[in-house]
Scaffold this motif. Structure first.
Motif: not given
Ligand SMILES: Nc1ncnc2c1ncn2[C@@H]1O[C@H](COP(=O)(O)OP(=O)(O)OP(=O)(O)O)[C@@H](O)[C@H]1O
Length: 267
Positions: A43-51, A195-197
């Protein structure tokens, strides 16, 4: 710490000023063997980009350890061993496509690393006829192909990709996914792909890491047992749909876990 994998152990990261009960990442454990294609979804904001940014050495973490092939993210970045492809590629507007793609070989010479032939890279992403064009003359999909070719140009040990295809139409996106796989299969780089897909994650990956939010953590790690190479037959076959359903079900439980009101990290 071993040189044949990326190891993330007990990683926690809270941005300055953020609610300490809601760190961006909390107690993340992840292991990625060298050469794998791994997608992060959640989900949006779960920290993917941060990781991704922590593994890239662009963001500091608070607790836990991150080892990238036995080294630190900062040392890997300094050695030009890590490539990053963001959602919107930053190409040099005053240089043509070929110069943009060959830029890493010039940087790499200084870093003492080898580099890939820019003409070969341009052929592999279908841009050989656009070599003399400038970024403003390209479509969004073409610009993203230049960014991908450029990222592979440094022969990175690790390539981090943050939703690189999200702004593209579905047809262009699917074409680029196959081109990306072609490059990855040739270069045997380790890829961490946000990705979100669900379909994109399954199409591309060996492993899909499902994350949950509030706080961000790994919810489930799913293996994708589709054969390679992933040609059109494989990525439109029935097995892909079974795996997609599995990832969707995991995302649903991840979303429910993140939405639980008592899901707070104790101080
Ligand atoms: N520079 C920052 N400063 C403060 N908080 C931040 C910063 N960057 C991200 N955050 C917060 O950290 C959390 C994780 O953000 P992140 O961008 O890593 O999530 P994401 O899973 O990549 O989201 P999305 O799917 O929407 O891109 C969010 O709550 C976000 O608001």
């Amino acid at each position: 710490m071993t040189g044949d994998r990326i190891e993330v152990r007990g990683l926690t990261k809270a941005y300055e000023g953020a609610d300490p009960l809601r760190p961006a990442l909390h107690d993340v454990d992840l292991e990625i063997p060298r050469g794998r294609f791994v997608s992060l979804i959640g989900p949006s904001g779960c920290g993917k980009s941060t990781l991704l940014r922590v593994v890239a050495g662009l963001e500091r973490h608070d607790t836990g350890t991150v080892s990238v092939f036995g080294s630190t993210p900062e040392r890997m970045a300094a050695a030009k061993a890590v490539g990053l492809v963001p959602q919107s590629p930053a190409l040099l507007p005053w240089q043509n496509v070929r110069r943009n793609v060959s830029l890493p070989s010039r940087v790499n010479r200084r870093a003492g690393r080898g580099s890939e032939d820019p003409d070969l890279l341009l052929r592999m992403v279908g841009l050989e006829d656009a070599a003399r064009k400038y970024p403003h003359e390209l479509s969004g999909g073409m610009r993203q192909r230049v960014a991908i070719a450029r990222a592979f140009g440094i022969r990175p040990d690790l390539l981090l990709m943050d939703e690189p295809f999200s702004a593209l139409d579905e047809f262009t996106r699917e074409a680029l996914q196959l081109q990306l796989l072609g490059l990855w299969e040739r270069m045997s780089t380790t890829v961490l792909f946000v990705t979100h897909s669900v379909r994109e994650a399954v199409t591309l990956s060996d492993t899909v890491v499902v994350m949950s939010a509030r706080p961000g953590r790994v919810h489930e790690v799913l293996d994708v047992d589709l054969p390679r190479p992933r040609d059109r037959g494989v990525v439109t076959g029935p097995r892909l749909h079974v795996l997609e359903d599995r990832v969707r079900a995991s995302l649903q439980t991840a979303w429910e876990a993140g939405a639980a009101p008592d899901d707070l990290v104790p101080l």
